[in-house]
Design an enzyme around this catalytic site. Structure first.
Site, short mmCIF file in Angstrom:
data_model
loop_
_atom_site.label_atom_id
_atom_site.label_comp_id
_atom_site.label_asym_id
_atom_site.label_seq_id
_atom_site.Cartn_x
_atom_site.Cartn_y
_atom_site.Cartn_z
N LYS A 239 1.20 2.22 6.79
CA LYS A 239 0.12 1.24 6.68
C LYS A 239 -0.78 1.67 5.53
O LYS A 239 -1.22 2.82 5.48
CB LYS A 239 -0.69 1.16 7.96
CG LYS A 239 -1.89 0.20 7.84
CD LYS A 239 -2.85 0.34 9.01
CE LYS A 239 -4.07 -0.57 8.79
NZ LYS A 239 -5.12 -0.38 9.83
N GLN A 240 -1.06 0.75 4.63
CA GLN A 240 -1.86 1.07 3.45
C GLN A 240 -2.76 -0.11 3.10
O GLN A 240 -2.39 -1.27 3.32
CB GLN A 240 -0.96 1.41 2.26
CG GLN A 240 -1.68 1.86 1.01
CD GLN A 240 -2.58 3.06 1.25
OE1 GLN A 240 -3.77 2.89 1.50
NE2 GLN A 240 -1.99 4.26 1.19
#
Length: 352
Positions: A239-240
């Site tokens: 997740k970014q």
């Protein structure tokens, strides 16, 4: 949702995003989301059979089930930003059941939340939607405020409540990152032994990443390296935050990079910047999901579609969006989540 609705929501950015062709990293060199993601990527890995089954369960659930794309509903803001900050705009979400209900009604692949939320709801809902337990948090009550991720429970506890996955955050670049790295690596190893999927929030945090009034915490080069560190810890999904600029390494003058990152592997187009994030996820073998960001009100729906189009066209796996959905009436939150999912279901929105 027809393509015209996407065009309308993108407004004057529609052609800029939908017509863009990537000339930096060709899609043929990437591993893109597909219905047979597990067979293509993970079948020969060290993940055990139970992990593979649970990963397939996550990808098969909800409105995006069977596509290879993933829509996750996360609510850990009650810890990260205080319950008042998170839920005052819509107090029904102080009640954990409404968090799970929104994820189900919104057609999400899974719901990510705290030990408290999911543990309280586990017997009623763990069989109805995949649970993802967020195992560490930034406790934001101590004074002065600290920015550190600490463990809130055990992997065994998450497994016992029926969760099929765990999520964790590392603040890469922070003074505490070495300890966080060790804790998360050990937790992920245990999770994989028990057959659980691992998702890593790969955020950067260091005051030195702000240079001459420019914030590089979401630069493509620094977030790309954070992703590369995350997959090294054997995260199954990264997740970014969506990249907003580039040149973090050049501004801070620390670490090492290459001029080719800026002349060959990226441009200033947001899809190309996001694709560099994906390149650092082992060329897309590990799925990249971008976060939806804070709620800003009336513009939330168009901003969410903007992020989804960039992620999908870059080669990403999906979106993990919380505040934009739960800080409004439930019916509007459902519409928000499903409109995002419709971007991934729309075959006219293709890989750039």
């Amino acid at each position: 949702m027809s393509n015209q609705k996407i065009v309308d929501l993108l407004g004057d950015k529609a052609a800029y995003l939908l017509d863009h062709q990537c000339t930096t990293i060709d899609q043929s060199s990437l591993h893109l989301p597909s219905p047979d993601h597990i067979e293509k990527i993970w079948i020969n890995s060290n993940r055990n059979n139970t992990t593979l089954r649970n990963f397939q369960t996550l990808l098969d659930h909800g409105r995006l089930g069977g596509t290879g794309y993933c829509s996750i509903f996360p609510v850990d803001q009650g810890v990260e930003h205080s319950g008042g900050s998170a839920f005052a705009p819509n107090p029904i979400y102080f009640d954990p059941e409404n968090i799970v209900k929104l994820a189900i009604e919104g057609g999400c692949n899974g719901v990510a939340s705290t030990y408290g939320v999911l543990g309280l709801m586990s017997r009623k809902y763990a069989h109805r939607i995949p649970f993802i337990v967020k195992i560490n948090h930034n406790e934001f009550l101590s004074y002065p405020n600290r920015y550190d991720q600490t463990m809130f429970g055990t992997i065994r506890s998450a497994w016992n409540m029926g969760a099929i996955a765990v999520g964790a955050t590392i603040y890469w670049g922070s003074a505490e990152s070495a300890r966080q790295l060790k804790e998360v690596a050990e937790a992920f190893e245990m999770a994989h032994e028990l057959g659980m999927v691992t998702i890593l929030w790969c955020y950067t945090r260091n005051n030195a990443f702000k240079v001459d009034g420019v914030d590089y915490h979401t630069s493509a080069d620094l977030t790309g390296q954070a992703n590369h560190l995350g997959v090294t810890l054997q995260a199954d999904i990264i997740k970014q935050k969506l990249p907003t600029n580039n040149g973090g390494y050049l501004a801070t003058k620390h670490g090492k990079t290459s001029p080719l990152v800026y002349t060959k592997l990226t441009t200033d187009h947001p899809i190309d910047l996001c694709r560099y994030q994906l390149l650092n996820c082992y060329s897309g073998r590990v799925g990249l999901i971008n976060s939806g960001g804070e709620s800003k009100g009336a513009s939330d729906l168009s901003e969410a579609v903007y992020t989804a189009v960039i992620n999908k066209r870059a080669g990403g796996m999906g979106l993990i969006l919380g505040r934009k959905a739960f800080q409004r009436p439930m019916s509007e939150g459902i519409e928000m989540l499903q409109t995002i999912q419709d971007v991934y279901l729309d075959r006219t929105v293709t890989i750039a």
